[in-house]
Scaffold this active site. Structure first.
Site, short mmCIF file in Angstrom:
data_model
loop_
_atom_site.label_atom_id
_atom_site.label_comp_id
_atom_site.label_asym_id
_atom_site.label_seq_id
_atom_site.Cartn_x
_atom_site.Cartn_y
_atom_site.Cartn_z
N GLN A 1 -51.01 18.19 -8.68
CA GLN A 1 -50.98 19.54 -9.25
C GLN A 1 -49.68 19.78 -10.00
O GLN A 1 -49.67 20.34 -11.10
CB GLN A 1 -51.13 20.58 -8.13
CG GLN A 1 -50.95 22.01 -8.59
CD GLN A 1 -51.10 23.00 -7.45
OE1 GLN A 1 -52.22 23.34 -7.08
NE2 GLN A 1 -49.98 23.45 -6.89
N GLY B 1 -50.95 32.65 -0.53
CA GLY B 1 -50.76 33.36 0.72
C GLY B 1 -50.89 32.47 1.94
O GLY B 1 -50.81 31.25 1.85
N ALA C 1 -43.25 27.96 6.45
CA ALA C 1 -41.84 27.68 6.13
C ALA C 1 -41.68 26.91 4.83
O ALA C 1 -40.65 27.03 4.15
CB ALA C 1 -41.19 26.90 7.28
N GLY C 2 -42.69 26.13 4.45
CA GLY C 2 -42.61 25.41 3.19
C GLY C 2 -42.58 26.37 2.01
O GLY C 2 -41.84 26.16 1.04
N HIS C 3 -43.37 27.43 2.07
CA HIS C 3 -43.36 28.43 1.00
C HIS C 3 -42.00 29.14 0.93
O HIS C 3 -41.48 29.40 -0.15
CB HIS C 3 -44.45 29.49 1.24
CG HIS C 3 -45.84 28.96 1.10
ND1 HIS C 3 -46.67 28.78 2.19
CD2 HIS C 3 -46.56 28.58 0.02
CE1 HIS C 3 -47.85 28.33 1.79
NE2 HIS C 3 -47.81 28.19 0.47
#
Length: 288
Positions: A154, A31, A35-37
């Site tokens: 990750q 959450g 803008a990257g999401h």
């Protein structure tokens, strides 16, 4: 756009999609979207006919309780952004739903890569990440999942987990989305004060100076790392690490390694920033 919290409701919707031959692309998030999401969602739309996004602030991947407590929860705003961005379903489980026993009982651990860099700085972090992503993959059963390359380690960990557990999921990495001044977009950038935000682009610029030095032929890796850390301190950062590693496995490079990545983490005020720059060096050619 459908919003579901219950696991049964999620499975029922996904089951109906699969019956009609839909392919499912998945974007896991915590959450506080930026803008990257949304770029991840747009890429997911290209890879699947239906896009599922999860919003879950995962308590088991936080190494500090105060960080977990302070992490912004912006569900209404996030759902509005996802609807505008074209997501088809948002899964918003609670900690009690994801961890009915109150914490990690069964754990998924990825040895090796999880113990380096971020893993060394944040004990237990990657166990929380791999466990929750594994559980989300089990619930959503996507054909493809999209992650940002800003979290380079990750992404590597998730790819290894998928290979090791023979999960039939394509893992897609999306290059880091940046602000106009080069700062990597991050939910944690909101912790920066106005003055700190002006300093923050110096983090990426400093990593870029290491890249430039490597392209010019320097191979004194330890010295380059130390110089970068000193530069960050002079700019007002508190560096955690700056490391030159092999892109393949994040181990220290040998003299003949050409596929590298510069990874760094540094505190600026209350914000802990991470960034990386992959690079490929030209191979040395023999002359007759």
């Amino acid at each position: 756009m459908i919003i579901v919290q219950a696991i049964d409701a999620l499975r029922e919707e996904l089951k109906s999609w699969r019956k009609t031959g839909e392919t499912i692309a998945f974007v896991p998030t915590m959450g506080n979207l930026h803008a990257g999401h949304i770029a991840l969602v747009k890429r997911a739309q290209e890879l699947g006919s239906k896009v599922v996004v999860s919003i879950f602030v995962n308590p088991t991947q936080f190494d500090r309780k105060e960080d977990l407590a302070a992490y912004p929860r912006t569900l209404a705003e996030d759902c509005a952004k996802l609807q505008a961005g074209g997501a088809d379903l948002v899964f918003t489980p609670t900690p009690a739903l994801m961890y009915p026993g109150g914490g990690l009982a069964t754990k998924v651990e990825v040895p090796g890569v999880s113990e380096l860099l971020e893993g060394a700085s944040r004990p237990g972090h990657f166990t929380g990440v791999s466990t929750v992503v594994c559980k989300l993959f089990h619930l959503v059963q996507p054909d493809v999942a999209v992650f940002g390359e800003k979290d380079f380690q990750q992404l590597m960990l998730i790819r290894q987990m998928v290979r090791d557990l023979d999960m039939d999921i394509l893992i897609e990495g999306l290059p880091t989305v940046r602000e106009a001044d080069g700062l990597a977009m991050s939910s944690r950038n909101g912790y920066l004060t106005t003055a700190e935000r002006k300093i923050a682009p110096g983090f990426h610029l400093t990593l870029g100076e290491v890249v430039d030095a490597l392209h010019k032929g320097r191979q004194d890796y330890a010295a380059l790392q130390a110089e970068a850390a000193q530069t960050l301190v002079a700019l007002g950062f508190r560096p955690d690490y700056v490391e030159i590693r092999r892109a393949l496995d994040l181990l220290p490079p040998a003299a003949n390694d050409t596929d590298l990545v510069i990874l760094g983490s540094a505190w600026l005020g209350k914000a802990r920033l991470i960034d990386n720059i992959p690079l490929t060096l030209k191979k040395l050619t023999e002359t007759s």
